[in-house]
Design a protein around this motif. Sequence first.
Motif, short mmCIF file in Angstrom:
data_model
loop_
_atom_site.label_atom_id
_atom_site.label_comp_id
_atom_site.label_asym_id
_atom_site.label_seq_id
_atom_site.Cartn_x
_atom_site.Cartn_y
_atom_site.Cartn_z
N HIS A 55 0.97 -1.24 0.34
CA HIS A 55 -0.19 -0.04 0.06
C HIS A 55 1.28 1.32 0.31
O HIS A 55 0.72 2.41 -0.51
N TRP A 56 1.74 1.21 0.86
CA TRP A 56 2.74 2.51 0.75
C TRP A 56 4.43 2.04 -0.18
O TRP A 56 5.08 1.59 0.59
N VAL A 57 4.15 2.72 -1.59
CA VAL A 57 4.64 2.71 -2.07
C VAL A 57 5.32 4.15 -2.50
O VAL A 57 5.72 5.12 -2.64
N LEU A 58 7.01 3.94 -1.72
CA LEU A 58 8.17 4.78 -1.65
C LEU A 58 7.68 5.65 -1.07
O LEU A 58 8.18 6.42 -0.70
N GLY A 59 6.78 5.27 0.02
CA GLY A 59 6.06 6.12 1.22
C GLY A 59 5.31 7.07 0.44
O GLY A 59 4.60 7.81 1.58
N VAL A 60 4.25 6.29 -0.11
CA VAL A 60 3.29 7.42 -0.74
C VAL A 60 2.49 6.46 -1.13
O VAL A 60 2.23 5.50 -1.67
N PRO A 61 1.18 6.81 0.04
CA PRO A 61 0.35 6.07 -0.03
C PRO A 61 -0.64 5.23 -1.37
O PRO A 61 -0.79 6.51 -2.57
N ASP B 284 -4.05 5.03 -2.81
CA ASP B 284 -4.88 6.00 -3.43
C ASP B 284 -4.72 7.16 -3.14
O ASP B 284 -5.17 7.46 -4.62
N MET B 285 -3.43 8.19 -3.25
CA MET B 285 -3.36 9.10 -3.81
C MET B 285 -2.42 8.67 -5.44
O MET B 285 -2.25 9.91 -5.87
N ILE B 286 -2.01 7.92 -5.38
CA ILE B 286 -2.06 7.10 -6.90
C ILE B 286 -2.39 7.48 -7.92
O ILE B 286 -3.17 7.73 -8.90
N THR B 287 -3.71 6.79 -7.39
CA THR B 287 -4.91 6.23 -7.95
C THR B 287 -5.63 7.62 -8.29
O THR B 287 -6.50 7.91 -8.93
N ARG B 288 -5.69 8.52 -7.43
CA ARG B 288 -6.69 9.91 -7.00
C ARG B 288 -5.05 11.33 -7.72
O ARG B 288 -6.31 12.26 -8.70
N ALA B 289 -4.45 10.94 -8.46
CA ALA B 289 -3.80 12.12 -9.05
C ALA B 289 -3.86 11.55 -10.04
O ALA B 289 -3.32 12.46 -11.22
N ARG C 171 -4.49 19.00 -8.27
CA ARG C 171 -4.09 19.14 -7.14
C ARG C 171 -3.06 17.92 -6.53
O ARG C 171 -2.15 17.86 -6.16
N ALA C 172 -3.98 16.41 -6.15
CA ALA C 172 -3.36 15.75 -5.68
C ALA C 172 -1.88 14.96 -6.81
O ALA C 172 -1.89 14.47 -6.46
N ALA C 173 -1.81 15.25 -7.41
CA ALA C 173 -0.76 15.18 -8.62
C ALA C 173 0.15 16.10 -8.40
O ALA C 173 1.54 15.85 -8.17
N ALA C 174 0.25 17.25 -7.90
CA ALA C 174 1.21 18.14 -7.07
C ALA C 174 1.43 17.06 -6.61
O ALA C 174 2.65 17.01 -5.90
N ASP C 175 0.23 16.76 -5.16
CA ASP C 175 1.03 16.32 -4.28
C ASP C 175 2.04 15.20 -4.01
O ASP C 175 2.58 14.70 -2.94
N LEU C 176 1.29 14.85 -4.94
CA LEU C 176 1.86 13.33 -5.31
C LEU C 176 3.49 13.98 -5.84
O LEU C 176 4.48 12.41 -5.56
#
Length: 172
Positions: A34-40, A42-47, A52-57
Motif C-alpha cells: 500500500h505504501w509505495v516508496l512512502g506514498v499511499p 490511493d494518492m497515486i490513483t487520485r492523482a 492538486r493530488a498530482a502535485a501532492d503526489l
Amino acid sequence: MGFYGTVFEFIDMRSFSNLWFWIMLAVVWSSASHWVLGVPFDMITRARRNPRAAADLEALAAINANRLIFIADEAGLWLTALGSGALTMLALLGFVYGSEFSQAVFLLAAPLSFVFLLSLRTARRIVAGDGSAETLRRRLGLHRIVVQAIGLVSIFLTALWGMHQNIASPYL
C-alpha cells in the motif's frame, strides 16, 4: 506461573503455529504494497483525476525518494553490513540450529530486504526521471506490482515452510 512464563505462553515461540505470526505477515505485506516508496496507493490513483493530488503526489514522491537516496548514500555501507550480518545470523540460527522463531523472522526480513533494494532503485529513477506526473504514476504502479509479486512469493514460500514445520514437529 511467573511473568515470563505467561509472556512466552501468550507469545508462542513456535511461530508457524501461532496466529499472531500469520496476522503480522499479512499486515507487513499489505502495508508494503500500500505504501509505495512512502506514498499511499490511493494518492497515486487520485492523482490521475485530480491535478492538486498530482502535485501532492509529485512532492511526496520527491521528498521520500530524496530521503531514501540520502540514507543510502550516507549510511549505505553500514546498512548493508548490518543487514546482511543480521540476515546471515537469522539464517544460521534458524536453518542450521533449528530456531523456528529465527526461521520466521528470516522468512519475513529477507524478502523485505529485496523490497528495500527495489525501492532504492525506483527512488534513483524517480530523481533522475523527467518529472512528469504520468511517468511517476506509471513508475510507482510498476513498483507496487513488483512488491506485490515479491510478497505473494514470500507468503507462499513461508506457508509451505510453516506447513512443513508444523507437520514435522514432534511437539504437536
